[in-house]
Design a protein around this motif. Structure first.
Motif, PDB file in Angstrom:
ATOM      1  N   PRO A 151     103.624 -83.214 -19.555  1.00 34.46           N
ATOM      2  CA  PRO A 151     102.480 -82.881 -18.694  1.00 34.46           C
ATOM      3  C   PRO A 151     102.875 -81.837 -17.662  1.00 34.46           C
ATOM      4  CG  PRO A 151     103.426 -84.977 -18.036  1.00 34.46           C
ATOM      5  CD  PRO A 151     104.117 -84.571 -19.311  1.00 34.46           C
ATOM      6  N   ASP A 152     101.925 -80.933 -17.372  1.00 39.87           N
ATOM      7  CA  ASP A 152     102.233 -79.866 -16.422  1.00 39.87           C
ATOM      8  C   ASP A 152     101.209 -79.758 -15.288  1.00 39.87           C
ATOM      9  OD1 ASP A 152     100.090 -78.854 -17.797  1.00 39.87           O
ATOM     10  OD2 ASP A 152     101.117 -77.051 -18.500  1.00 39.87           O
ATOM     11  N   ASN A 153     100.404 -80.841 -15.128  1.00 39.85           N
ATOM     12  CA  ASN A 153      99.474 -80.856 -14.003  1.00 39.85           C
ATOM     13  C   ASN A 153      99.100 -82.287 -13.636  1.00 39.85           C
ATOM     14  OD1 ASN A 153      96.684 -81.561 -15.225  1.00 39.85           O
ATOM     15  ND2 ASN A 153      97.517 -80.011 -16.616  1.00 39.85           N
ATOM     16  N   ARG A 154      98.747 -82.464 -12.392  1.00 41.31           N
ATOM     17  CA  ARG A 154      98.384 -83.780 -11.859  1.00 41.31           C
ATOM     18  C   ARG A 154      97.068 -84.292 -12.452  1.00 41.31           C
ATOM     19  NH1 ARG A 154      94.742 -84.652  -8.221  1.00 41.31           N
ATOM     20  NH2 ARG A 154      94.745 -82.485  -7.567  1.00 41.31           N
ATOM     21  N   GLU A 155      96.133 -83.419 -12.699  1.00 36.55           N
ATOM     22  CA  GLU A 155      94.798 -83.828 -13.137  1.00 36.55           C
ATOM     23  C   GLU A 155      94.829 -84.578 -14.471  1.00 36.55           C
ATOM     24  OE1 GLU A 155      95.594 -80.692 -12.139  1.00 36.55           O
ATOM     25  OE2 GLU A 155      94.607 -80.706 -10.178  1.00 36.55           O
ATOM     26  N   ASP A 156      95.589 -84.082 -15.442  1.00 39.98           N
ATOM     27  CA  ASP A 156      95.673 -84.765 -16.737  1.00 39.98           C
ATOM     28  C   ASP A 156      96.276 -86.158 -16.587  1.00 39.98           C
ATOM     29  OD1 ASP A 156      94.585 -82.549 -17.987  1.00 39.98           O
ATOM     30  OD2 ASP A 156      96.499 -81.840 -18.797  1.00 39.98           O
ATOM     31  N   ILE A 157      97.262 -86.284 -15.727  1.00 35.53           N
ATOM     32  CA  ILE A 157      97.910 -87.576 -15.510  1.00 35.53           C
ATOM     33  C   ILE A 157      96.934 -88.531 -14.823  1.00 35.53           C
ATOM     34  CG2 ILE A 157      99.842 -88.775 -14.394  1.00 35.53           C
ATOM     35  CD1 ILE A 157     101.338 -85.998 -14.601  1.00 35.53           C
ATOM     36  N   GLU A 158      96.195 -88.040 -13.826  1.00 35.26           N
ATOM     37  CA  GLU A 158      95.214 -88.883 -13.141  1.00 35.26           C
ATOM     38  C   GLU A 158      94.113 -89.354 -14.085  1.00 35.26           C
ATOM     39  OE1 GLU A 158      93.603 -87.579  -9.454  1.00 35.26           O
ATOM     40  OE2 GLU A 158      95.582 -87.353  -8.545  1.00 35.26           O
ATOM     41  N   THR A 159      93.676 -88.486 -14.970  1.00 32.44           N
ATOM     42  CA  THR A 159      92.647 -88.865 -15.947  1.00 32.44           C
ATOM     43  C   THR A 159      93.151 -89.995 -16.839  1.00 32.44           C
ATOM     44  OG1 THR A 159      91.678 -86.658 -15.935  1.00 32.44           O
ATOM     45  CG2 THR A 159      91.230 -88.038 -17.874  1.00 32.44           C
ATOM     46  N   ALA A 160      94.383 -89.872 -17.314  1.00 31.60           N
ATOM     47  CA  ALA A 160      94.963 -90.920 -18.169  1.00 31.60           C
ATOM     48  C   ALA A 160      95.138 -92.215 -17.382  1.00 31.60           C
ATOM     49  CB  ALA A 160      96.294 -90.453 -18.749  1.00 31.60           C
TER      50      ALA A 160
END
Length: 109
Positions: free
Chosen positions: A93-102
């Motif tokens: 992962p290279d951004n916070r948004e994708d991690i927060e969505t998951a």
């Protein structure tokens, strides 16, 4: 809960994983991996908003049973579980948004 920057040897078996309850993020990587080091700021920022999710950092590598069982091939790999079932995963992962969505997908509703 403070954020742990270090991967540790496997602390959970595949059998134990199947019986976990609630939201769980398992992060596979190594302490020397450049991709893993780059992702830490994004993971830490996302975890700050999802403190109810248990976060386990597992040192991965050749012969490591849990990573092989789950098909981990690249680091870091983040696998998001709910009640012992994989819901989704992110690889490098290279951004916070994708991690927060998951994380939102495994959080209590």
């Amino acid at each position: 809960m403070s954020f742990d920057n270090h991967y540790t040897p496997e602390s959970i078996s595949p059998e134990e994983l199947a019986h976990t309850q609630g939201p769980l993020l398992i992060e596979f990587g190594t302490n020397w991996c450049g991709f893993c080091q780059s992702a830490q700021r994004h993971i830490e920022a996302a975890m700050e908003r999802h403190s109810g999710v248990e976060h386990v950092k597992v040192e991965d590598g050749k012969g490591r049973r849990l990573g092989r069982t789950l098909g981990v091939k690249l680091w870091p790999t983040l696998i998001f579980f709910r009640d012992g079932h994989e819901i989704t995963r992110l690889i490098r992962p290279d951004n916070r948004e994708d991690i927060e969505t998951a994380l939102a997908h495994i959080q209590d509703r």
